[in-house]
Each structure stands twice: as C-alpha cells, then as structure tokens.
Design an enzyme around this catalytic site. Structure first.
Site: not given
Length: 768
Positions: A38, A84, A128
């Site tokens: 991470r 993931h 969007y």
C-alpha cells in the site's frame, strides 16, 4: 447457520496463546501488508500496487494513448473487481492524481473532463470523466507481452497480474512518490527524465561512480509546478548521499512596471503541492491582520497559467523586502522533505541513496533485457521450425498436395513421410501411396500443423523466396541474441541504447520534457524595521475613555473638539507618525504594541483597542505612549511596588503582549511614566508625598519591583520622575503650574511614609 452453531463438530477449534503474542503477530502482519502492498513504492518501476493495477487494467481495456477514452467508472470498476479489492473511491482518487499535470511531473493517465485543479478543487465523479493511458504509461508497460516480468495470481486466483512493470525509465525518481506506512514513511520529489537517463548512462559506464558525481547530471528535483530551489548545493548533495534531507522551494516571481513609478509583483509559479486557493486565503489573512503592513492587496488573475498579483502599499517599498516577508509568513516558500524509503526488489524496505535507487533500476532493466531476449529467442526458434517445414513443403509441393488430397489423416502422414526421397505425383487416389514409417526424421507436429494451415494463395514462387529471406534474417537475429546473452558488456550497451531512445522521445524536445524548476541562492532574509516599509506621515492618535482608538491624518490641534460615542469622552490624544509604534500599558501589568500605520482612520469613531490586542475585559488602559528606543520607564502598581524598565525590553511582537509588572490581587498597574530626571516623587491615596533618589530603584525587565512608599492603609496614587535642581511641578486646582523647589521636608529614603502634600496640591492626587 443456527444448525452449524448448534453442532459442536462444526465449531472452529479454540486455541490458546498469550494476548501479547496474539496482538503482536497480527499487528506485524498488518504492518507488513501496509508496507509492501500500500504505502511504499517499488524501486524498480516506482509504483505502488494500486497504480500498477490501474495501468495494467487500462492496458487490458486497450486504452492506448492514440485510442479512444473510456469512462473512469469502468476503469476503476475493473481495477476493483479484477485486481484491487478496495474501495472504488480510493482507486479513482489514485487514478485522478496520475492525470493531474500539477501533481505528477509526467502524467501516466490522460484525463478527459474535470480532474481537479491547482486550487485544490476535487475531480468530478468517475461517471462524468474519461481516461486513457499516456505515452509515459505505455513506456512503463512496454515488454509485458514478452515475458519481461513475473506474474502472480490476483486476490481471488481467477486472473494473473504483473508483480512489477518493465519500466523503460526510472519512474520512481521521475514522478516521485509519497506514503505513510506503519513505523515508516516515504517522500520522494519528482525529477527530470533526461537528467535521470544521463545519470544512468554515466553509471553504466562508471559503475563505481560516487553520489556527488551523479549530481553533475541531476542537480536536484524538477517539480511539475516549477518554482526555484534555494537549497545550498552542499545540503542537496548530503540529502542525495544519505537518502534523507529537505529542499527549500520558493515561488517564481517578477516585478511588473505599472507606469508612473507604480509596480506590482506577479507570481507565475508556486511551490509544489501548495493549493493556490489556500495560499491566497493565507495572504489575505496576513493583509487583514496587518502582519505585513507593506502589502496592500492580493489578486488571482490566473487562467491556464498561475498569475498572482501582490500589490504593495507604497511604491517606495523594496520588492525584495516584500518578498522576504512573504517567504517568512506564507507558503510562497516551503521545505520539501526527502525520504527515499523504497522497496528494494519489491520486498525489503530501505532508505536508499540516489546511486542505490538508480542502481536498482539499472539492474532491473538488465534483467528485463535478458528475459525479453530469451523470450525472443524462443519465438525465433518456433518460427524457424515453422519456416523449415514450409520450405520442405514448397520443395515437395506435389507430394504434400497428394497427402492432403488423398490421405484420411494427413497430419500423421506428413509427419511419417521421408522427405529426402524423390516423389511421383499421383494422378488419382488409386495411384496414391501412403507414407510408410521410416527411421528418417520427418516433420514435427508444429511443422505439419503449419503446412495444413497454409493458404492456397501462398503456393507461389515469391512466397518461397520470402520464406527463405525471413529464415536467413531470423538466423542472423538469433546469432545476435546469443551473443547478447553471453556478453555482459553487450547487455549494458543495449540497456544504454534503450535509455537513449527514451531520452530522445521524452527529453527536452518533448512538450513537457524541459526542466521547470530553477536554482538560485537564497540570500538572507533580514529583519526589516517598520520605518523602512511604511511611508512616514504625520497623524494624531486619539483614544477615548472607553478604549476606542483612531488616527487622524496630520497633526491637528490637541485642544480641538472631537466626536465620540454617547457616554464616551477623550482620554489620550497626542501627535505621532505612521512609522511609530504605540505602547499600551494595561492595568494587568502587560505591555502591548500597536503599529501606528495599522490604526483605524479618523473618519469614524475608530475601533475598540481590545479587538486589536488581547487586553482582557477586566483590565483597563493605564497609559498610551509612543515608543522611543533607548528610553526608560517608571512602572508601579497600586500596592506601591515599582522599578525602572528599559523601553526596548517591553516591545511585544504578538497580540498577547509582554508581561512586565508582576501583580498580586487586588493590586493593579497604576503608573507608567518616562524617566526624565534624577529623583522620584510619589503620592499615596493618603495624600502623603515622598521624594527619593532615582538610583534607589532597580532596573529590571520583569518583576514585582521594590517598595516605593509605605502605607498604613490605601495605596499608591501617582509617581513621577524629575530633576531635583529644577523642582517638582504640578497643576493647582486653578489650572496653574506650580513648582516647589525646596523639597527638603518631603525627601527621605525609599519605602518611607512621606509627609502631607504641600498646600495647593491637586485633589486627584496626580502630578499631571
């Protein structure tokens, strides 16, 4: 489920272990997961797992830099579902950052839509926006199809994902990285690709090169937002040598001439990771609180480029002085820390030097070269095998046609045939002779399959010639690959050639390839006196009994009648200049400092002084006076204790002021008078006057002081200093000045009781 719980045979077996060991083992597992999967980047490709999986998923979606865009929601959804298993919001945030040219030096994602801006606005929702890869991302992925890296199972074992990307350039340093793990963190600034490649090529030629030598090629970071690095070269060298350090980064600015002697400062580049909107808010706060009196206004005229306008209060201000104050009080200058804590070989976290990071990348590129070369050799061997079979087919075309036409199982027949003998073409199925088993080596399975898959249009003379030319070319290429795999020097030469190609593509000729961050000497930011920053103009300071203060323009008549709020009246009124500092002595024993230039104008009633300094509501104003460097003051409390304090020691730098006279309830500060003579006169509430020599008082910077006058009851009313030879003066009840020169009756040692005041002494027990 309840049946499983009731069945004792289905219950998990209980284990017993010390709590300390149980917590330690589990926390260690969590810490290692955070470090490796991470927070810390891999030294080889410079990516964290989430970024690597985003780019790999985009490759699987065929989102090439020259192709079309796909919805970001589709990309983040595929990453989450396939590779993931974390929140899609976190994945989208990571992908959006890779598309921000103000956050990433070489963007890896080409975004279409609102992906945020330098003001700190968030990207639009993933539904969007659209995205695809950039050429930089494709360079990181180049070689995945050629067995350049290892693959591993994804989180549920249904798919495969690369352990690391081939990375054609040192992305760790090119784009930098930051992250916080458990017990460790990393923070790496971005650098220029061309400079990094030059350093890599030098390291290939000179493997034992020192870190300091590499600085000839990499002078320092290259931030996407530009700016100017003012860190000394020695400090930069030390940071790269140890892997820890910091860089002082300033904005880039210039002076714009407005004509008629007017000018303004234009900031064109701000430091890395500074949000422009918050920067402007901070500067506006500095203007509002008058912390930088020489700054009048700040405006944001930015469009696609940054353009911040800093307007000085006066044209006489030195631009360097103004920017020095801005560096000290705002984020126009900051320190970017360096902590090159990375995963070496994807496993071991270690703080590496510049040379170690580049060495890890180069070793990885050599490994990638070997694996790609080996993979290419295997492909060549397979193709050569096919070509040999096709050439045999062309040389024995009639026999091949007979086998395919008449044999029930043509593939085994092709493999059994002895292609070294002479064949006679069969005119019918009756004339066809099936191949007999032979000790001679026939066609292989691969060759036979290739012949059967061959198209009829390939059965022309030109195709045979092309096959032979292809065979010869592949044989030559294979010989070159064999030499490469056997010779280390050839391997490093090939790595260097690959790096040169990357530099040619992404170097100075690329639209974003040129260096953006410049270098300069910092220079010393000196303390600038207020007088040097403000135009010197006369004013009249007016403070009412209720504590409302204002500054009238010019030196007006001090006897002039002014307007005040209902129930209020004048208390302090004196001439000053805008460059003066005003001292406020509160009854709590604290001194506060105001800039005369920052006082409110005289058109209204002013502003409450308590809003300008942190004067408590229960504390009153004892005195208001102009600060004069080198002067001394007599301060005393209502309990009759006091001392002399140098005025330079009481100037406060903050709103909270500076405590000078220590008090014990119910005493309060009572007197603040400039020292002008050689004797002290004090009068108590009992109207007794005492005169003693000034040298009997100590000079302190803070304290309770010593006893000035002794009282049986009551306390001190007033105290002053004067020259004994000139006598002690006061105003009598009729307003006339009276001077007493013979003070023998009232002279005594300090802390005496004194004698009753002379006839005509004011009823308010005040000397002035």
């Amino acid at each position: 489920m309840s049946d499983l719980i009731d069945d004792p045979n289905m219950m998990p077996e209980a284990t017993s272990e010390p709590l300390r060991r149980a917590i330690g083992d589990r926390y260690l597992t969590y810490a290692l997961s955070t470090i490796m999967h991470r927070a810390l980047p891999d030294a080889r490709d410079g990516l964290k797992p989430v970024h690597r999986r985003i780019l790999y998923a985009m490759r699987e979606l065929r989102l090439a830099s020259t192709g079309g865009f796909r919805k970001s929601a589709k990309i983040s959804g595929d990453v989450m579902g396939n590779y993931h298993p974390h929140g899609d919001a976190a994945i989208y945030d990571a992908m959006a950052r890779l598309a921000q040219d103000f956050a990433v030096r070489y963007p890896l994602v080409d975004g279409q839509g609102n992906f945020g801006n330098i003001d700190g606005d968030n990207p639009a929702a993933s539904r969007y926006t659209e995205a695809r890869m950039t050429p930089f991302a494709e360079a990181l992925l180049d070689g995945l199809a050629e067995d350049a890296v290892d693959y591993r199972d994804n989180y549920d074992g249904t798919l495969r994902e690369p352990v690391v990307l081939p990375a054609a350039f040192p992305n760790l340093l090119a784009n930098g990285s930051s992250g916080i793990a458990v017990g460790m963190a990393t923070n790496i600034p971005p650098h220029n690709i061309a400079e990094l490649i030059d350093a890599c090529i030098h390291l290939i030629k000179t493997p034992d090169a020192r870190d300091d030598t590499l600085l000839n090629y990499i002078p320092g970071p290259d931030f996407p937002t530009g700016g100017v690095i003012v860190e000394p070269p020695e400090s930069i060298a030390q940071a790269y040598r140890t892997g820890r350090g910091a860089f002082r980064l300033r904005c880039k600015w210039e002076v714009e001439d407005m004509g008629r002697g007017q000018w303004q400062i234009v900031v064109t580049e701000i430091p890395y990771q500074v949000q422009k909107s918050k920067l402007i808010e901070r500067i506006a706060e500095l203007i509002q609180t008058r912390k930088i009196p020489v700054l009048a206004d700040v405006r944001d005229e930015s469009t696609d480029d940054v353009r911040l306008i800093l307007e000085p209060r006066s044209k006489n201000v030195d631009p360097e002085v103004l920017m020095g104050l801005m560096y000290r009080n705002s984020d126009l200058e900051l320190r970017f820390s360096l902590n090159m804590n990375v995963l070496v070989d994807g496993v071991t976290p270690r703080v590496c030097s510049l040379k170690e990071v580049l060495r890890a990348f180069l070793d990885f590129r050599q490994e990638v070269l070997l694996r790609r070369s080996q993979h290419r050799m295997e492909k060549i061997d397979h193709r050569l095998e096919v070509l040999e079979g096709l050439i045999v087919a062309f040389l024995n075309l009639d026999r091949v046609i007979d086998i395919i036409r008449y044999d029930e199982e043509p593939k085994p027949a092709l493999m059994r045939e002895d292609w070294g003998r002479t064949f006679t073409r069969a005119t019918s199925e009756a004339d066809y002779v099936p191949p007999a088993p032979t000790d001679e080596e026939g066609l292989s399975d691969v060759q036979a399959e290739a012949i059967l898959n061959m198209r009829l249009r390939s059965l022309r003379r030109l195709e045979e010639m092309e096959l032979k030319r292809e065979r010869d070319a592949l044989m030559e290429e294979r010989a070159g690959l064999e030499d490469l795999l056997d010779d280390v020097s050839l391997q490093w030469a090939a790595v260097a050639d690959q790096l040169r190609e990357v530099k040619k593509t992404f170097g100075k000729d690329h639209p974003i390839g040129a260096r953006r961050t410049q270098f300069a000497e910092a220079g010393k930011i000196e303390d600038v006196p207020l007088e040097a920053m403000i135009d010197r103009e006369p004013i009249t300071v007016v403070c009412s009994q209720m504590g409302w203060i204002r500054a009238l323009t010019g030196h007006i008549d001090l006897g002039r009648e002014l307007k005040f709020k209902d129930g209020d009246a004048p208390r302090f009124m004196f001439h000053a200049e805008t460059t003066d500092r005003i001292l406020v002595f509160g009854s709590n024993g604290r001194f506060y400092t105001l800039s005369a230039a920052n006082l409110p104008g005289g058109r209204g009633m002013g502003e409450p002084l308590r809003l300008m300094v942190d004067l408590p509501n229960e504390a009153g104003i004892v005195d208001l006076l102009i600060h004069k460097p080198g002067r001394k003051l007599l301060v005393a409390s209502s309990a009759g204790d006091g001392f002399v304090v140098p005025e330079d020691e009481i100037v406060a730098q903050t709103r909270s002021g500076k405590q000078v006279l220590n008090l014990r309830e119910p005493a309060r500060a009572q007197v603040c008078r400039p020292v002008t003579g050689d004797h002290v006169a004090c009068v108590g509430e009992n109207r007794k006057v005492l005169v003693f020599a000034l040298d009997e008082l100590p000079e302190l910077t803070r304290g309770k002081g010593v006893r000035l006058q002794k009282y049986k009851d009551g306390g001190l009313s007033d105290a002053t200093t004067f020259t004994l030879s000139e006598g002690l003066s006061w105003l009598d009840p009729a307003g006339r000045t009276r001077t007493e020169t013979d003070l023998t009756e009232w002279r005594a040692k300090r802390a005496s009781s004194g004698r009753m005041a002379p006839r005509g002494f004011p009823r308010d027990n005040r000397f002035t």
